[in-house]
Write an enzyme that holds these catalytic residues in place. Structure first.
Site, PDB file in Angstrom:
ATOM      1  N   ARG A 148       0.835  -1.187   0.000  1.00  0.00           N
ATOM      2  CA  ARG A 148       0.000   0.000   0.000  1.00  0.00           C
ATOM      3  C   ARG A 148       0.878   1.249   0.000  1.00  0.00           C
ATOM      4  NH1 ARG A 148      -1.851   0.817   4.341  1.00  0.00           N
ATOM      5  NH2 ARG A 148      -1.217  -0.988   5.550  1.00  0.00           N
ATOM      6  N   TYR A 150      -1.017  -3.486  -6.965  1.00  0.00           N
ATOM      7  CA  TYR A 150      -0.919  -4.210  -5.698  1.00  0.00           C
ATOM      8  C   TYR A 150      -2.277  -4.254  -4.979  1.00  0.00           C
ATOM      9  CZ  TYR A 150      -0.146  -5.389  -0.917  1.00  0.00           C
ATOM     10  OH  TYR A 150      -0.286  -5.983   0.310  1.00  0.00           O
ATOM     11  N   GLY A 151      -2.586  -5.369  -4.369  1.00  0.00           N
ATOM     12  CA  GLY A 151      -3.889  -5.649  -3.774  1.00  0.00           C
ATOM     13  C   GLY A 151      -4.556  -4.513  -3.016  1.00  0.00           C
ATOM     14  N   GLY A 152      -3.887  -3.993  -2.007  1.00  0.00           N
ATOM     15  CA  GLY A 152      -4.499  -2.952  -1.175  1.00  0.00           C
ATOM     16  C   GLY A 152      -4.814  -1.678  -1.957  1.00  0.00           C
ATOM     17  N   LYS A 202      -9.674  -2.366   1.334  1.00  0.00           N
ATOM     18  CA  LYS A 202      -9.351  -1.222   2.201  1.00  0.00           C
ATOM     19  C   LYS A 202     -10.141   0.022   1.785  1.00  0.00           C
ATOM     20  CE  LYS A 202      -6.177  -3.670   4.274  1.00  0.00           C
ATOM     21  NZ  LYS A 202      -6.486  -4.272   5.579  1.00  0.00           N
ATOM     22  N   HIS A 213     -10.707  -2.516  11.146  1.00  0.00           N
ATOM     23  CA  HIS A 213      -9.635  -3.391  10.657  1.00  0.00           C
ATOM     24  C   HIS A 213      -9.479  -4.555  11.649  1.00  0.00           C
ATOM     25  CE1 HIS A 213      -5.115  -3.536   9.251  1.00  0.00           C
ATOM     26  NE2 HIS A 213      -5.862  -4.351   8.540  1.00  0.00           N
ATOM     27  N   SER A 218      -1.493  -3.745  10.156  1.00  0.00           N
ATOM     28  CA  SER A 218      -1.098  -4.635   9.069  1.00  0.00           C
ATOM     29  C   SER A 218       0.166  -5.419   9.448  1.00  0.00           C
ATOM     30  CB  SER A 218      -0.833  -3.829   7.801  1.00  0.00           C
ATOM     31  OG  SER A 218      -2.009  -3.183   7.398  1.00  0.00           O
ATOM     32  N   CYS A 227       0.539  -7.671  11.725  1.00  0.00           N
ATOM     33  CA  CYS A 227       0.728  -7.819  13.173  1.00  0.00           C
ATOM     34  C   CYS A 227      -0.116  -8.949  13.768  1.00  0.00           C
ATOM     35  CB  CYS A 227       0.446  -6.510  13.879  1.00  0.00           C
ATOM     36  SG  CYS A 227       1.681  -5.244  13.498  1.00  0.00           S
ATOM     37  N   GLY A 228      -0.617  -9.861  12.956  1.00  0.00           N
ATOM     38  CA  GLY A 228      -1.142 -11.093  13.523  1.00  0.00           C
ATOM     39  C   GLY A 228      -2.628 -11.363  13.413  1.00  0.00           C
ATOM     40  N   LYS A 229      -3.396 -10.585  12.645  1.00  0.00           N
ATOM     41  CA  LYS A 229      -4.830 -10.868  12.553  1.00  0.00           C
ATOM     42  C   LYS A 229      -5.115 -12.212  11.873  1.00  0.00           C
ATOM     43  CE  LYS A 229      -5.839  -7.101  10.416  1.00  0.00           C
ATOM     44  NZ  LYS A 229      -4.465  -6.581  10.456  1.00  0.00           N
ATOM     45  N   ASP A 266      -9.620  -9.810   8.472  1.00  0.00           N
ATOM     46  CA  ASP A 266      -9.079  -8.473   8.208  1.00  0.00           C
ATOM     47  C   ASP A 266     -10.059  -7.336   8.490  1.00  0.00           C
ATOM     48  OD1 ASP A 266      -6.641  -7.145   7.254  1.00  0.00           O
ATOM     49  OD2 ASP A 266      -7.867  -6.429   5.593  1.00  0.00           O
ATOM     50  N   SER A 305       4.876 -10.215   0.659  1.00  0.00           N
ATOM     51  CA  SER A 305       4.260 -11.123  -0.319  1.00  0.00           C
ATOM     52  C   SER A 305       2.987 -11.708   0.287  1.00  0.00           C
ATOM     53  CB  SER A 305       5.248 -12.223  -0.707  1.00  0.00           C
ATOM     54  OG  SER A 305       5.733 -12.891   0.432  1.00  0.00           O
ATOM     55  N   ARG A 306       2.039 -12.056  -0.582  1.00  0.00           N
ATOM     56  CA  ARG A 306       0.702 -12.397  -0.100  1.00  0.00           C
ATOM     57  C   ARG A 306       0.159 -13.650  -0.775  1.00  0.00           C
ATOM     58  NH1 ARG A 306      -1.824  -8.809   3.923  1.00  0.00           N
ATOM     59  NH2 ARG A 306      -0.164  -7.317   4.256  1.00  0.00           N
ATOM     60  N   GLY A 309      -0.356 -20.377  18.220  1.00  0.00           N
ATOM     61  CA  GLY A 309      -1.337 -21.227  18.910  1.00  0.00           C
ATOM     62  C   GLY A 309      -1.386 -20.987  20.411  1.00  0.00           C
ATOM     63  N   ASN A 326      -1.393 -18.298  21.846  1.00  0.00           N
ATOM     64  CA  ASN A 326      -2.252 -17.158  22.168  1.00  0.00           C
ATOM     65  C   ASN A 326      -3.624 -17.618  22.672  1.00  0.00           C
ATOM     66  OD1 ASN A 326      -0.241 -15.338  21.457  1.00  0.00           O
ATOM     67  ND2 ASN A 326      -0.929 -15.167  19.340  1.00  0.00           N
TER      68      ASN A 326
HETATM   69  P1  GTP Z   1      -2.669  -7.676   7.332  1.00  0.00           P
HETATM   70  O1  GTP Z   1      -3.242  -8.810   6.579  1.00  0.00           O
HETATM   71  O2  GTP Z   1      -1.580  -6.937   6.598  1.00  0.00           O
HETATM   72  O3  GTP Z   1      -3.687  -6.702   7.861  1.00  0.00           O
HETATM   73  O4  GTP Z   1      -1.864  -8.291   8.593  1.00  0.00           O
HETATM   74  P2  GTP Z   1      -2.290  -9.355   9.718  1.00  0.00           P
HETATM   75  O5  GTP Z   1      -2.627  -8.592  10.962  1.00  0.00           O
HETATM   76  O6  GTP Z   1      -3.269 -10.320   9.209  1.00  0.00           O
HETATM   77  O7  GTP Z   1      -0.906 -10.096  10.028  1.00  0.00           O
HETATM   78  P3  GTP Z   1      -0.532 -11.670   9.980  1.00  0.00           P
HETATM   79  O8  GTP Z   1      -1.417 -12.514  10.834  1.00  0.00           O
HETATM   80  O9  GTP Z   1      -0.414 -12.077   8.568  1.00  0.00           O
HETATM   81  O10 GTP Z   1       0.913 -11.668  10.671  1.00  0.00           O
HETATM   82  C1  GTP Z   1       1.994 -11.033  10.091  1.00  0.00           C
HETATM   83  C2  GTP Z   1       3.304 -11.348  10.747  1.00  0.00           C
HETATM   84  O11 GTP Z   1       3.193 -11.433  12.163  1.00  0.00           O
HETATM   85  C3  GTP Z   1       3.876 -12.663  10.283  1.00  0.00           C
HETATM   86  O12 GTP Z   1       5.265 -12.500  10.087  1.00  0.00           O
HETATM   87  C4  GTP Z   1       3.601 -13.581  11.438  1.00  0.00           C
HETATM   88  O13 GTP Z   1       4.505 -14.657  11.481  1.00  0.00           O
HETATM   89  C5  GTP Z   1       3.729 -12.660  12.624  1.00  0.00           C
HETATM   90  N1  GTP Z   1       2.917 -13.123  13.774  1.00  0.00           N
HETATM   91  C6  GTP Z   1       1.587 -13.377  13.768  1.00  0.00           C
HETATM   92  N2  GTP Z   1       1.167 -13.800  14.998  1.00  0.00           N
HETATM   93  C7  GTP Z   1       2.266 -13.789  15.783  1.00  0.00           C
HETATM   94  C8  GTP Z   1       2.488 -14.108  17.165  1.00  0.00           C
HETATM   95  O14 GTP Z   1       1.589 -14.483  17.905  1.00  0.00           O
HETATM   96  N3  GTP Z   1       3.761 -13.956  17.624  1.00  0.00           N
HETATM   97  C9  GTP Z   1       4.783 -13.533  16.817  1.00  0.00           C
HETATM   98  N4  GTP Z   1       6.008 -13.418  17.337  1.00  0.00           N
HETATM   99  N5  GTP Z   1       4.617 -13.242  15.510  1.00  0.00           N
HETATM  100  C10 GTP Z   1       3.377 -13.352  15.003  1.00  0.00           C
HETATM  101 MN    MN Z   2      -4.090 -10.571   7.265  1.00  0.00          MN
HETATM  102 MN    MN Z   3      -5.176  -5.558   6.780  1.00  0.00          MN
END
Ligand code: GTP
Ligand code: MN
Ligand code: MN
Length: 610
Positions: A82, A221-223, A230, A250, A272, A274-276, A297, A388-389, A518, A520
């Site tokens: 983006r 690009y997607g976004g 988005k 989001h 983005s 960060c783990g969703k 998302d 990459s996606r 897991g 979490n």
């Molecule tokens: P968008 O799709 O861009 O909105 O992002 P998202 O929030 O879906 O992020 P996604 O779950 O794809 O995680 C992105 C990165 O965070 C990857 O490199 C994961 O390996 C890392 N990640 C996700 N969950 C965890 C976690 O619980 N701990 C750690 N250390 N890394 C994590």
């Molecule tokens: Mn995602």
């Molecule tokens: Mn997102």
């Protein structure tokens, strides 16, 4: 000079919706494509378009056994994420845009972009994609129509949205829709050969909130190009939500069932990358607990008649960060992808036509990297772009909750905000009440990632993980969140409880203090216990935080000392945070709700900061 365009298909159309037809004609006459194709969303259409993209060199067909009906794409190296600097909210009044967005007057932007669009589809096909965000059988289906000159966008939209003939039919002649115009901005002169990934160095991702329009130029690009995501479901929908009393966020949506069979639905907003996607598809490590996916998302949340907040996922596919996705971290994503029908963009390709990325076990001896170059494990660059996606139908997710398609949505018990912070933010805390939760969301901070162009690893405020996606003034957005906390008809007690999580806190040597993924599920268990008035916690200046003994750590192979560090609320770190929050709030002037200043004062008092 080009001759007056003859546009094949201009007078054949599968609808008689007057506003839609007028718009399509106007855009065709402006952009002068060779031909117009109305997308029907069929399997045949997918097969034809992907075959054309393979012939053009834009896609490579992957191994039909390992990756059935799946394709590999590489973008231009300049078009990988983006582009926040090139994203504009063109509200009539600049004061409705706010300090966190780029603004240009709508008339000025339209004039400028009209000249960019003039003739920009020369030599290309213009596709018309009728789509619906959220279930088509909703009381008010949320229609959109995207015009694009990219077949890659059509294929991706088929995965990510409900689109095609049945949407067009449901629109009838009168349905309202969001017009979303996209061009890669790379016209072809007669005889000029195309490139595998056409795009332009000039990019604009523009939103017109009052007229609910989207104009995107220059990026594939997607976004930036899948405009239902988005652009519509967050930036435009957030404005709709402000006007109509709902929230476009989001957020992932998951269903959590405890060993006794009790169900809670949880929504979570993390910036983005960060783990969703990972949390949405989590495989619990604690026995008897079950997670099912509803969305990874975006969540649209409205009050139901019972006063609870109900969430719908407007999307139909997963557009997930590839690197780090693996059988160990996210087995359900791997299973989703194994079912095929997926697009992979900017990952590496193996010699036997499979895909590979960093984090997916041992690297093969040789790969073709995302630049198309030879890559070996000795290479000093990553094989896959960090952003990459994968793009795959959500219906292939093996733990998809059956109610993902329910137009009424699911009642949310808890909202999690989370960021990526090496320090300061504890693994989990529960807010004291709704307004405190909004304060946590409004001051959410995270280190930047590769999901947007720019420097990676810089701490920035990312309110509700919506910084790049709020379609109006962030101060007004905070006010809207506060107002939502009043609930409907005195049902404020039915609102979700708000929590703040951080999976990314690190020790002195840089190691993650919490194993994440897991594991979490242990935090989710504590969240549910809190909802049910059970789980233990101590009251800290920043909210209710569990002690190590309050979390179920059975079978977890992590030193208790690390867990304690992950949970620690350090006065020195939080005191350092205060000037940053003050500076952040100052940006919004009069528009910042006074209750958020009061929250900051209360936090300072609890920290003994003057
Ligand atoms: P968008 O799709 O861009 O909105 O992002 P998202 O929030 O879906 O992020 P996604 O779950 O794809 O995680 C992105 C990165 O965070 C990857 O490199 C994961 O390996 C890392 N990640 C996700 N969950 C965890 C976690 O619980 N701990 C750690 N250390 N890394 C994590
Ligand atoms: Mn995602
Ligand atoms: Mn997102």
């Amino acid at each position: 000079m080009t001759a007056p365009a003859v546009i094949a298909g201009l007078d054949q159309h599968p609808t008689s919706h007057p506003r839609l037809l007028a718009w399509v004609r106007q855009i065709a006459e402006l952009t002068t494509p060779d031909s117009i194709v109305w997308c029907d969303g069929s399997e045949d259409e997918w097969t034809r378009l992907t075959a054309e993209l393979v012939t053009a060199g834009s896609l490579v067909r992957l191994d039909p056994v390992k990756r059935p009906n799946s394709f590999w794409a590489r973008t231009d190296p300049s078009d990988v994420a983006r582009v926040e600097e090139r994203t504009f909210i063109c509200s009539v009044d600049e004061a409705d845009c706010g300090p966190t967005n780029n603004w240009m007057a709508p008339s000025e932007m339209k004039q400028l972009m009209t000249e960019l669009y003039r003739g920009c589809m020369r030599g290309r096909t213009m596709y018309v994609i009728p789509f619906c965000m959220g279930p088509l059988d909703a009381e008010n289906p949320m229609f959109g129509v995207e015009i694009t000159d990219s077949a890659y966008v059509v294929a991706s939209m088929r995965i990510m949205t409900r689109m095609g003939t049945n949407v067009l039919e449901a629109m009838g002649e009168t349905a309202d829709f969001v017009p979303a115009l996209h061009s890669v901005g790379a016209p072809l002169e007669p005889g000029q050969a195309d490139v595998p990934w056409p795009c332009s160095t000039t990019k604009y991702i523009s939103h017109f909130p009052e007229t609910r329009e989207i104009w995107s130029f220059g990026s594939g690009y997607g976004g930036n190009s899948l405009l239902g995501k988005k652009c519509y479901s967050l930036r435009i929908a957030s404005v709709m939500g402000r006007d109509e009393g709902w929230l476009a966020e989001h957020m992932l949506i998951l269903k959590l069932t405890n060993p006794a069979g009790k169900v809670h639905y949880i929504a979570a907003a993390f910036p983005s990358a960060c783990g969703k996607t990972n949390l949405a598809m989590l495989e619990p490590t604690i026995p008897g607990w079950k997670v099912e996916t509803l969305g990874d998302d975006i969540a649209w949340m409205r009050f139901g008649d019972d006063g609870r907040l109900y969430a719908v996922n407007p999307e139909y596919g997963l557009f997930g960060v590839a690197p780090g996705t693996d059988w160990k971290t996210n087995p359900n994503a791997m299973r989703t992808l194994a079912a095929g029908n997926s697009l992979f963009t900017n990952v590496a390709r193996t010699d036997d036509n499979d895909i590979w990325w960093e984090g997916m076990g041992e690297p093969p001896a040789h790969l073709t990297d995302w630049h198309g170059d030879d890559w070996t494990p000795d290479s000093d660059q990553v094989s896959s772009h960090p952003n990459s996606r994968f793009c795959a139908p959500i219906t292939q997710c093996p733990i998809l909750a059956p109610e993902y398609d329910d137009p009424r949505g699911v009642p949310i018990s808890a909202i999690l905000f989370g960021g990526r912070r090496k320090t300061t933010i504890p693994l989990v805390s529960q807010s004291r009440d709704w307004v405190h939760g909004v304060f946590q969301g409004a001051t959410l901070s995270s280190e930047t990632t590769a999901a947007a162009v720019g420097q990676v690893g810089v701490v920035r405020r990312d309110p509700m993980a919506m910084l790049p996606f709020i379609g109006y003034h962030a101060g007004d957005y905070f006010r809207h969140w506060i107002a939502m906390g009043k609930g409907v008809d005195g049902n404020a007690d039915k609102l979700p409880s708000i929590f703040y999580v951080n999976w990314f806190r690190r020790g002195d040597d840089g190691r993650f203090l919490w194993p994440g993924f897991g594991e979490n599920s242990r935090v989710l268990k504590w969240v549910v216990e809190r909802l049910e008035g059970e789980g233990g916690a101590i009251e800290t200046p920043v909210g209710f935080v569990p002690r190590a003994q309050d979390l179920d750590l059975t079978g977890l192979d992590v030193p208790t000392a690390d867990i304690e560090l992950a949970l620690e609320v350090r006065p020195d770190e939080w005191t350092a945070e205060i000037p940053q929050i003050t500076e952040w709030f100052d940006k919004f002037g009069d528009k910042l709700p006074a209750v958020l200043w009061s929250e900051l004062d209360a936090l300072k008092a609890r920290l003994n900061v003057t």
